[in-house]
Each structure stands twice: as C-alpha cells, then as structure tokens.
Design a protein around this motif. Structure first.
Motif, short mmCIF file in Angstrom:
data_model
loop_
_atom_site.label_atom_id
_atom_site.label_comp_id
_atom_site.label_asym_id
_atom_site.label_seq_id
_atom_site.Cartn_x
_atom_site.Cartn_y
_atom_site.Cartn_z
N GLY A 13 14.55 -56.04 78.12
CA GLY A 13 15.47 -55.37 78.57
C GLY A 13 16.01 -56.41 80.27
N GLU A 14 17.47 -55.11 80.34
CA GLU A 14 17.98 -56.04 81.71
C GLU A 14 16.83 -55.74 82.47
OE1 GLU A 14 21.95 -53.27 82.48
OE2 GLU A 14 22.04 -53.82 79.78
N ASN A 15 16.32 -54.91 82.92
CA ASN A 15 15.03 -54.56 84.42
C ASN A 15 13.94 -55.17 83.74
OD1 ASN A 15 17.31 -53.87 85.94
ND2 ASN A 15 16.99 -51.63 84.35
N GLY A 16 13.65 -55.59 83.53
CA GLY A 16 12.27 -56.48 82.81
C GLY A 16 11.96 -55.16 81.02
N PRO A 17 10.85 -55.73 80.88
CA PRO A 17 10.67 -55.46 79.91
C PRO A 17 10.17 -53.79 79.17
CG PRO A 17 8.28 -57.14 80.47
CD PRO A 17 9.28 -56.45 81.81
N ILE A 18 10.61 -53.47 77.95
CA ILE A 18 10.97 -51.94 77.58
C ILE A 18 9.29 -52.58 76.61
CG2 ILE A 18 11.85 -50.68 76.31
CD1 ILE A 18 14.72 -52.06 77.20
N GLN A 19 8.96 -51.58 77.49
CA GLN A 19 7.27 -51.50 76.25
C GLN A 19 7.16 -49.96 75.36
OE1 GLN A 19 4.90 -53.09 77.39
NE2 GLN A 19 3.51 -52.82 75.37
N ALA A 20 7.74 -50.25 73.92
CA ALA A 20 7.98 -49.75 73.00
C ALA A 20 6.92 -48.89 72.04
CB ALA A 20 8.14 -50.20 71.55
N VAL A 21 5.77 -49.23 72.16
CA VAL A 21 4.32 -48.98 71.89
C VAL A 21 3.57 -49.68 72.40
CG1 VAL A 21 2.17 -49.78 69.75
CG2 VAL A 21 5.10 -49.06 69.27
N LYS A 22 1.95 -48.65 73.28
CA LYS A 22 0.72 -48.76 74.15
C LYS A 22 0.04 -48.54 73.46
CE LYS A 22 4.52 -47.16 77.53
NZ LYS A 22 4.43 -45.48 78.00
N ASN A 23 -1.02 -49.98 73.60
CA ASN A 23 -3.12 -50.04 72.75
C ASN A 23 -2.71 -48.66 71.37
OD1 ASN A 23 -2.90 -52.21 74.82
ND2 ASN A 23 -3.24 -50.46 76.83
N LEU A 24 -2.07 -49.24 70.67
CA LEU A 24 -2.78 -48.19 70.13
C LEU A 24 -3.19 -48.74 68.98
CD1 LEU A 24 -0.67 -45.84 68.30
CD2 LEU A 24 0.45 -47.84 66.66
N THR A 25 -4.21 -47.64 68.91
CA THR A 25 -5.56 -48.03 67.80
C THR A 25 -5.51 -47.23 66.56
OG1 THR A 25 -6.80 -49.24 70.04
CG2 THR A 25 -8.25 -48.06 68.07
N LEU A 225 -3.42 -37.31 60.78
CA LEU A 225 -2.72 -37.18 61.60
C LEU A 225 -2.13 -37.86 62.77
CD1 LEU A 225 0.44 -35.95 60.96
CD2 LEU A 225 -0.18 -34.42 62.07
N ALA A 226 -1.61 -38.59 63.61
CA ALA A 226 -1.31 -39.68 64.37
C ALA A 226 -0.12 -38.84 65.28
CB ALA A 226 -1.20 -41.11 64.20
N VAL A 227 -0.01 -38.58 66.74
CA VAL A 227 0.99 -38.11 67.31
C VAL A 227 1.42 -39.08 68.19
CG1 VAL A 227 2.27 -36.18 67.90
CG2 VAL A 227 0.41 -35.57 66.69
N MET A 228 2.18 -39.36 68.21
CA MET A 228 2.99 -40.52 69.30
C MET A 228 4.47 -40.39 70.39
SD MET A 228 2.99 -44.31 67.00
CE MET A 228 3.44 -45.27 68.34
N TYR A 229 4.62 -40.14 71.51
CA TYR A 229 5.11 -39.49 72.25
C TYR A 229 5.34 -40.89 73.23
CZ TYR A 229 7.17 -37.57 76.16
OH TYR A 229 8.24 -36.73 76.92
N ARG A 230 6.14 -41.27 73.80
CA ARG A 230 7.14 -42.80 74.70
C ARG A 230 6.85 -44.51 74.39
NH1 ARG A 230 9.51 -39.33 79.46
NH2 ARG A 230 11.38 -38.61 78.65
N GLY A 231 5.70 -44.20 72.74
CA GLY A 231 4.78 -45.45 72.69
C GLY A 231 3.64 -45.25 72.52
N ASP A 232 3.16 -44.07 73.22
CA ASP A 232 1.51 -43.47 72.74
C ASP A 232 0.72 -42.72 71.95
OD1 ASP A 232 0.97 -45.02 75.91
OD2 ASP A 232 1.97 -42.82 77.19
N LEU A 233 -0.41 -42.95 71.87
CA LEU A 233 -0.84 -42.05 70.98
C LEU A 233 -1.13 -40.31 71.88
CD1 LEU A 233 -1.60 -41.89 68.11
CD2 LEU A 233 -3.98 -42.68 69.21
N VAL A 234 -1.10 -39.63 71.62
CA VAL A 234 -1.40 -38.29 72.02
C VAL A 234 -2.01 -37.62 71.62
CG1 VAL A 234 0.70 -38.65 74.16
CG2 VAL A 234 0.46 -36.48 71.85
N GLU A 235 -2.21 -37.71 70.72
CA GLU A 235 -3.44 -36.74 69.69
C GLU A 235 -3.94 -37.72 68.21
OE1 GLU A 235 -3.91 -32.22 69.44
OE2 GLU A 235 -2.06 -32.63 69.81
N TYR A 236 -4.70 -37.78 67.73
CA TYR A 236 -5.22 -38.09 66.71
C TYR A 236 -6.06 -37.39 66.00
CZ TYR A 236 -6.54 -42.57 63.31
OH TYR A 236 -7.31 -43.12 62.48
#
Length: 555
Positions: A13-25, A225-236
């Motif tokens: 991205g213009e101001n550095g990398p944009i993290q789309a997914v973070k450590n998804l398991t 069910l896996a719930v994702m929010y801004r690249g994070d897995l918040v509930e599984y």
C-alpha cells in the motif's frame, strides 16, 4: 482433509503493507461444511483465493495450507502451477462471488461448462453436452437446452450464478469453496441450491467451505463456523454454539443486524452499536401517507426479448420479460418488487428509465410519458430518476477512480460548483460507510460489497427524486446492509425520495416497503400493502416465496 496453519496475506500500500489476513488457522474434515462469515473486506474471499493460488503477484502469502489427497498431503501454497492446474476444478472447485466477471462474454455458457469436463476428461466427448444439460437441470435453470446456447449477457444475474454453480459441481470435486454462492438467487432457488449442495456433499463425501454474509443461511448448511473481522479470526466453533452462545461483540452484531419478517420499521442495529456502544435512534420511520400523489404511473408496459430469428434475422419467437404491467408509485413511498430470478423485475426497472426497449404502454413520470421523450429530453429527466445497478463491477468504469466515477454525474448535470465536488464526493463516501481514502482507488481494488456502496453513492450524487434500487443490497454483508438500509430510509425521510426497491430477499423487501408488488413470468401476481401480503398472501406463488425465507435461529 484441509488444514490451514497461520495463513497471513498482505498487499503493498501507499503507507506500507496492508494486512488482509492475520495468522488464520482453520481445519475442515471430509464430508463436513465450514461456514466463514464477516464483513466485506474482512479477508474471507482473499483466504479462499490464496488456497487456489488465484491472487496476483503483489500478494505476500505466508503460512501453510495442507490438502489431503490419495497420493498424500500437499501444501497448496507451495504447489507448482502445473500441479495446481490438476487440482483446480478436479480436487478443489470454486463458485465465485460475481458471476458476470467470472464468465467469458464471447463464449456460450454451455461451452464454458463443457470446457471443464473436457479438460479433466470427466466423460466421453459425445456425452459432454448431455452432461452439461443434466447439470443445468440440477441447478434448476429453466429451458436448459436453450440456456446452453446463450451468452452470459442474455441471461439474468441469478441464472448466471446457477451456471457458475453447475460449472463448479461438474467434476464432482473433493472440496468445494462456495464464495457467496446464493447472493444473486431468489429465496426459492436458494433453498433448492442449499439442498442440492447438501445432497452432493453426502453423495460424494465432499468437503465444503461456505462463505456468506447471511448468517441465517450459513446456519442451515454449516457444521462449524468461523467469524472474521478485519483479517482476524474472532470466533470459531460449532454453528450451534455460536448461534446460541456468541461471545464476541462482533458476532452478536452480525446476528442482530439482519432484518427478518417480523422486524419493525425502526432503524436497524449496526455493528458499531455492539463494538463501540454507539446509540441507534429508536424512532420509527414515518408511515407513508396513502393519500399522497403519484410520482410514477406505469400503464400496460411491455418489453420483449427475441428468442429465435429466421434466416433474415427477423424475430419469430419472443420472451415476454414484462407483459402488460400496470402500477403506480406514490411520492415519498417505497414500493417493493419481488419475484424469482428471470421473472422480469430488473427488466421492468430498466424499461422504466429506457435502458431497455419498451414494446408498448406508457411510463408517466411527474406527468410526462418517458417513452415519448427525445434522447436529449430523456437525459434531463435521468437526473430525477436514477438506477442502482445489480452488478456493481459491470456498472463501474475499470479505468476511472472511485472519486471520478461519483463526480462524473455531478459534472454532466452541472450540480455543485466545480471546487465543491470533491468535498461532496467524500461526504457521499462517508454516508455509505467508506472513507476519503477510497477516492483515488480503482474498482478492482475494492471488494464486491464496497463496489456496491460506490454504486449507491453515485446514484445519490445527482440528488434524484426517485431511485430504482435493483438488488442494491444483495452483494452486501448483513452489517453493511443494515447501515445502507438505514441510510436509504434516512435519505427518504430527509429528501422525500421515492424508491422502487427490487430484491429477491423477502425479509429486506418487507422491512423497506410501504407497498409490495410480486412478479411472476413478466406479470403482476399480487399487489398491496407489504404487511397485508406477508400476513395473508392470496396466491400460491407468494406463499411459496414466503415459506422459502431462511428463518432466524433455524439451527
């Protein structure tokens, strides 16, 4: 059969990398279905595209994704292109979110499904056409022999989606990734497709990843069910547990913000209410005054498509998409329009504003018959009657930035001084849930839901009196859908806007509408107050539509 370990995806991205997914398991057992839900841009689709190695070269992908096959386990993220060509379609198939951009416009849809069967040598060459027609029957496409010969632009959005489902299922894959597979489908076909996917799962012991913004729908098909929010897995966890004992505020918000058949007319709860404790106005929307004057009156309107032509190119058979339709819309009301895919809903909306040829009748808008206006006169009227298109990608110029796309109608109709247009555009972006950083982005850099919000902002840019919303929230996840529906209702109150709200989602239409019109095979099946039709439907067709709506808490 599938194990994803610490999957991370970022883009420059213009101001550095944009993290789309973070450590998804995540993991998926054979014969089971994993549902993935979350807001538009949360990383759901990006994760699935990474498994298929379909992301472009700019994507920085880390982690592992192990697929078990007869010959052992393979890390999909490190497989060669030659290996992936054997895996795609045969081992893993994907139903894409936007069927219009996934189908090749220069080939018939039958040819494109047949191509998958040829490449993977699923059946003898002589049997390929009959197998494709059999698949079209399976996904409930009408007149499959005729559809086989048609090009993507000749069939409706819902029919294109069913073609994509047929293509994905053609090779009976071990793993099916379904990315919003029923977004463009009406509730009756949606119910049939969900049942079809369940049956196929049991028949071939197929694993499935089901991505959707509709939690009630996910509840009908997903085991986990896996719930994702801004690249994070918040509930599984198991679907039953999450639906009954959701722990994360974001999940609670997703469950609460979708309207159902009993939702009152007041503002919908949004995600912000749960995440940030923001207040939502409890004031109900003002009921429509039934004595209000008509802003639009349609009389015996017809619009036909040629089905067959003779040797000289003259049509000899017609499809009556809109057949002698008459109705009126009152100033300041929302008229809901529902019906199955291919019933003529979108054709009616396009014919009203003359984007499609009419073959008879009248369209009286503020007393003027639009069908008799010259092209120059019609251009002036288009400022007052706008259309939000069903396919947001096809309706945006890929070479034009988002800001320019919204500003352009202001320039054409000379609305606001030139110096103020950028500020007005940024204001509109904020109103539809986007910030000013989107101003210089291009359509391909946005998710499907974000593109749809841009389409809504562009329609609002010319300050119209009447807006035809053609499936304008079907591509949105439930949280953004709640924001946009609240916005549409607020704008309606503030500016006395009039809506024709076209959708296959009966829960949304009932929540939005003052009056309701049900269409079937180009004709009006039922017309009246929305509440009356839902409580006491008169026709068997309307009853069937209402019964097919996924119920909240269906688990």
């Amino acid at each position: 059969m599938l194990e994803i370990k610490n999957l991370s995806i970022s883009f420059p991205g213009e101001n550095g990398p944009i993290q789309a997914v973070k450590n998804l398991t995540l993991s998926l057992e054979k014969g089971k279905c994993l549902g993935i839900v979350g807001e538009s841009g949360s990383g759901k689709s990006v994760s699935s595209l990474a498994l298929m190695q379909l992301l472009d070269d700019r994507a920085i992908i880390q982690g592992e994704a192990w697929l078990k096959t007869e010959s052992g386990s393979k890390n999909l993220l490190l497989s060669s292109e030659k290996e992936m060509q054997k895996i795609r379609g045969r081992k893993i198939a994907m139903i894409f979110q936007e069927p219009m951009t996934s189908l090749n416009p220069v080939y018939t849809v039958g040819h494109q499904v047949a191509e998958a069967l040829k490449i993977h040598k699923i059946c003898p060459a002589k049997q390929i056409k009959s197998r494709v027609i059999e698949l079209f029957n399976q996904v409930k496409l009408p007149n499959p022999e005729e559809i086989y010969q048609r090009y993507p632009h000749e069939i409706s959005g819902g029919q294109k989606q069913r073609v994509m489902i047929a293509m994905a299922l053609s090779c009976k894959p071990d793993l099916l990734i379904a990315d919003e597979p029923t977004t463009a489908l009406d509730v009756t076909v949606q119910k049939e497709i969900i049942q079809l996917l369940k049956d196929l799962q049991q028949e071939v012991d197929m694993g499935m990843i089901f991505i959707s913004h509709d939690l009630n729908l996910v509840g009908e098909i997903a085991d986990d069910l896996a719930v994702m929010y801004r690249g994070d897995l918040v509930e599984y966890g198991s679907s039953t547990e999450i639906f009954t004992k959701a722990s994360h505020p974001y999940t609670k918000g997703l469950l609460a913000c979708r309207p159902d058949l009993d939702t009152p007319k007041g503002p919908l709860l949004t995600i912000d209410y749960f995440l940030e404790g923001k207040e939502v106005s409890s004031q109900a929307f003002t009921p429509q005054n039934t004595l209000e004057e008509d802003i639009l009156r349609v009389e015996n309107l017809s619009s036909w498509y040629p089905l067959k032509r003779n040797f000289f190119g003259k049509p000899i058979a017609w499809l009556k998409a809109v057949d002698q339709v008459s109705f009126s819309v009152r100033k300041g009301e929302t008229l809901g329009l529902v019906g199955e895919s291919g019933c003529g809903k979108s054709s009616l909306g396009r014919t009203i504003i003359r984007l499609q040829e009419a073959h008879g009748g009248k369209v009286l808008f503020q007393g003027k018959d639009l069908l008799e206006l010259s092209a120059r006169e019609m251009r002036k009227v288009r400022k007052d009657i706008q259309l939000i298109f069903q396919d947001p990608y096809a309706s945006l110029n890929p070479r034009m930035t988002i800001g320019k796309a919204i500003q352009e109608p202001m320039e054409v109709h000379k609305i606001h001084p030139a110096k103020e247009r950028k500020a007005k555009t940024e204001e509109l972006l904020k109103k539809v849930g986007l910030d000013e950083s989107y101003f210089n982005r291009y359509p391909h850099e946005l998710s499907g839901g974000q593109r749809q919000r841009v389409g809504i902002a562009r329609a609002l840019a010319v300050e119209p009196k009447c807006i035809i919303c053609d499936e304008s929230v079907s591509a949105l996840d439930v949280s953004v859908q709640a924001q946009v529906l609240n916005l549409l209702n607020q704008l309606k109150e503030e500016f006395q806007l009039t809506y024709i709200f076209i959708s296959h989602d009966l829960s949304v239409v009932k929540y939005m509408s003052d009056r309701l019109m049900v269409m079937n095979k180009g004709k009006i099946e039922e017309f009246g107050l929305a509440e009356d039709i839902y409580k006491n439907p008169q026709s068997a067709y309307t009853k069937k539509l209402i019964e097919a709506v996924p119920k909240s808490g269906s688990l």
